[in-house]
Motif scaffolding. Sequence first.
Motif, PDB file in Angstrom:
ATOM      1  N   GLN A   9      26.826   1.693   4.676  1.00 44.21           N
ATOM      2  CA  GLN A   9      26.251   3.012   4.948  1.00 44.21           C
ATOM      3  C   GLN A   9      25.312   3.039   6.154  1.00 44.21           C
ATOM      4  N   HIS A  60      27.979  -4.137  -2.235  1.00 38.64           N
ATOM      5  CA  HIS A  60      27.842  -2.678  -2.338  1.00 38.64           C
ATOM      6  C   HIS A  60      29.109  -2.072  -1.734  1.00 38.64           C
ATOM      7  N   TRP A  61      30.244  -2.491  -2.278  1.00 39.97           N
ATOM      8  CA  TRP A  61      31.538  -1.830  -2.100  1.00 39.97           C
ATOM      9  C   TRP A  61      32.351  -2.227  -0.874  1.00 39.97           C
ATOM     10  N   ASN A 106      26.697  -3.683  -7.055  1.00 38.44           N
ATOM     11  CA  ASN A 106      26.177  -2.327  -7.193  1.00 38.44           C
ATOM     12  C   ASN A 106      27.217  -1.427  -7.842  1.00 38.44           C
ATOM     13  N   GLU A 107      26.853  -0.836  -8.944  1.00 40.21           N
ATOM     14  CA  GLU A 107      27.650   0.214  -9.586  1.00 40.21           C
ATOM     15  C   GLU A 107      29.118  -0.140  -9.771  1.00 40.21           C
ATOM     16  N   GLN A 121      25.446   2.302 -12.382  1.00 37.00           N
ATOM     17  CA  GLN A 121      25.214   3.745 -12.281  1.00 37.00           C
ATOM     18  C   GLN A 121      25.117   4.296 -13.701  1.00 37.00           C
ATOM     19  N   ASN A 134      20.856   2.594 -11.732  1.00 36.40           N
ATOM     20  CA  ASN A 134      20.766   3.669 -10.730  1.00 36.40           C
ATOM     21  C   ASN A 134      20.939   4.977 -11.487  1.00 36.40           C
ATOM     22  N   TYR A 145      20.766   9.337 -11.076  1.00 34.39           N
ATOM     23  CA  TYR A 145      20.602  10.527 -10.236  1.00 34.39           C
ATOM     24  C   TYR A 145      20.592  11.819 -11.035  1.00 34.39           C
ATOM     25  N   TRP A 190      27.898  17.198  -7.686  1.00 35.34           N
ATOM     26  CA  TRP A 190      27.758  16.395  -8.909  1.00 35.34           C
ATOM     27  C   TRP A 190      26.310  16.166  -9.312  1.00 35.34           C
ATOM     28  N   GLU A 222      18.012   2.737  -7.862  1.00 35.10           N
ATOM     29  CA  GLU A 222      18.314   3.907  -7.024  1.00 35.10           C
ATOM     30  C   GLU A 222      17.967   5.174  -7.776  1.00 35.10           C
ATOM     31  N   TRP A 265      16.261   6.111  -3.259  1.00 33.97           N
ATOM     32  CA  TRP A 265      17.442   6.091  -2.399  1.00 33.97           C
ATOM     33  C   TRP A 265      17.365   7.323  -1.527  1.00 33.97           C
ATOM     34  N   GLU A 278      27.422   8.863   3.836  1.00 35.17           N
ATOM     35  CA  GLU A 278      27.412   9.172   2.401  1.00 35.17           C
ATOM     36  C   GLU A 278      28.854   9.221   1.859  1.00 35.17           C
ATOM     37  N   TRP A 279      29.558   8.135   2.049  1.00 33.87           N
ATOM     38  CA  TRP A 279      30.906   7.947   1.503  1.00 33.87           C
ATOM     39  C   TRP A 279      31.804   9.156   1.797  1.00 33.87           C
ATOM     40  N   LEU A 282      20.445  11.852   2.135  1.00 34.68           N
ATOM     41  CA  LEU A 282      19.504  11.465   1.071  1.00 34.68           C
ATOM     42  C   LEU A 282      18.296  10.711   1.618  1.00 34.68           C
TER      43      LEU A 282
HETATM   44  C1  BGC Z   1      25.401   4.719  -4.386  1.00 39.19           C
HETATM   45  C2  BGC Z   1      24.939   4.982  -2.979  1.00 39.19           C
HETATM   46  C3  BGC Z   1      25.075   6.452  -2.640  1.00 39.19           C
HETATM   47  C4  BGC Z   1      24.276   7.259  -3.638  1.00 39.19           C
HETATM   48  C5  BGC Z   1      24.257   8.757  -3.395  1.00 39.19           C
HETATM   49  C6  BGC Z   1      24.915   5.755  -5.375  1.00 39.19           C
HETATM   50  O1  BGC Z   1      25.773   5.847  -6.436  1.00 39.19           O
HETATM   51  O2  BGC Z   1      25.056   3.421  -4.801  1.00 39.19           O
HETATM   52  O3  BGC Z   1      25.659   4.174  -2.109  1.00 39.19           O
HETATM   53  O4  BGC Z   1      24.674   6.739  -1.347  1.00 39.19           O
HETATM   54  O5  BGC Z   1      24.837   7.057  -4.906  1.00 39.19           O
HETATM   55  O6  BGC Z   1      25.519   9.304  -3.503  1.00 39.19           O
END
Ligand code: BGC
Length: 491
Positions: free
Chosen positions: A29, A132-133, A176-177, A236, A316, A318, A360, A388, A431, A438-439, A447
């Motif tokens: 990223q 991390h992916w 990660n996740e 996550q 993590n 959110y 989301w 995160e 984060w 952002e993927w 963010l």
């Molecule tokens: C990921 C991050 C991503 C963030 C916000 C997380 O699930 O680890 O790489 O930027 O979400 O979408």
Amino acid sequence: MYSAVLCVAAAERRFPDGFKFGIATSSYQIEGGWNASDKGVSIWDHFVHTKPEAIGDRSNGDVACDSYHKWREDIQLLEDLNVDFYRFSISWPRVLPTGFPNYISEDGARYYSDLIDGLLEKGIEPVVTMYHWDLPQPLQDLGGWTNPLISEWFADYARVIYDLYGDRVKIWVTINEATAVCDIGYDDLHAPGLESEGRGSYLCTKHVLLAHAKAYRLYEAEYKLKYQGQVSLTNQMMWLEPETVEDTELTELAIALSIDRYCYPIFSLAGGWPPALERYMAQKSAQEGEPRSRLPPFTQEEIQLVRGSYDYLGLNHYTTHTARPAASGETIGTYLIDGFKELDVKLGTRPEWSSTASGWLKVYPEGFRALLSYIKQQYGDTSIYIMENGFPDAGTDLDDQPRVDYYTSYLEQVLLAMEEDGVNVVGYSAWSLMDSFEWNDGYQVRLGLHHVDFTSPARTRTARRSAKYYAAVARTKDIDAEYQFDKIADE
Ligand code: BGC
């Protein structure tokens, strides 16, 4: 009058002295330098170059924040943020261009070594994620996370990383996740962009858990005595609430699928798959005419290997969603975002939860406390690192008050979980340090506590209001004293 308010607030909403505040990023990223020196190609390099339409703005991480060149500037930002730690990730193909340890890139290895030294010089602890992916593409060509041998390949990579940096890094995050790696990656949204939900995703789950466990056991056997570090992974964890009371049982199964599938094998006393999920999958697979469960079983030996492979619990978080049974004929989209096809569960939201720039992610801070209490009840009193937590917006405003409000309200729930529910949270990482790739949203969703100008070759970083807020929190451990002062000063 203001000072009276401040005193009360300060007494009420302060994290304990030893509590650590940090901030996080990930290699793909932010780094850019996608083909710098002898770096190998990762599955994200491959995905964005071969399927640009998968990214909302058709962008990619070729340059991203250019942290491959600008890491000294990043360290300055971190210093200004007063953080105790910086969580960043290592790009596997930057260090091992082929994916295998037969060849170690000197430049790649040096890049992270310099970064770690630079952090330590400033008294900032490096917290290092190994994955991390950004899987090396050559490993994907051999089946990636669905090939059982990957747990060995990951442990080989981990050995290289421990040898290179173990003397200086004391907190390791293997993966990660896993849910993003396996469920989103095999639901055609993330790289490798394969559609194998319910089959590839579960092979991946098992192999990610074994890979993590092998990297953990390696450290335990060969490095722990010498370096005294800690190893775990971070998952996550979106919290789920039943939409109505009738949906309670189904929601529990959805939690077993989304949270416990990745936690129970490691953190429970019994180990293995969460029993309710294992039963469900066995029955469902049999009904579908499968000769065996699509959730691949663990051997006894594997259960022992994975069980207890942690020194802390990383999570993590959110957002929260509601869960209910899908109506007949109702489509269920991407895993975690729209629902769980496996369970015929549709996810939703409540009108009072406010929206963000990401569909989301709804703001419901109380869900964080509920999640933390669930983790304690399920997995006991192990130390928890929140690795995160963050808030997306369109990134236009340096005065990002909604992000500040998000952090204040989510941190308050962490404090309540600690103080009222006795949850053993020891660290928190926001984060993210700065806007980054952002993927699937490319650069349309931001963010960062720092704005990054992606149109300028200098990738100029500018502190947002949230950076100032977080710097005050990290310095004082108080979620509102400095902030209230700042707010009053502004008015
Ligand atoms: C990921 C991050 C991503 C963030 C916000 C997380 O699930 O680890 O790489 O930027 O979400 O979408």
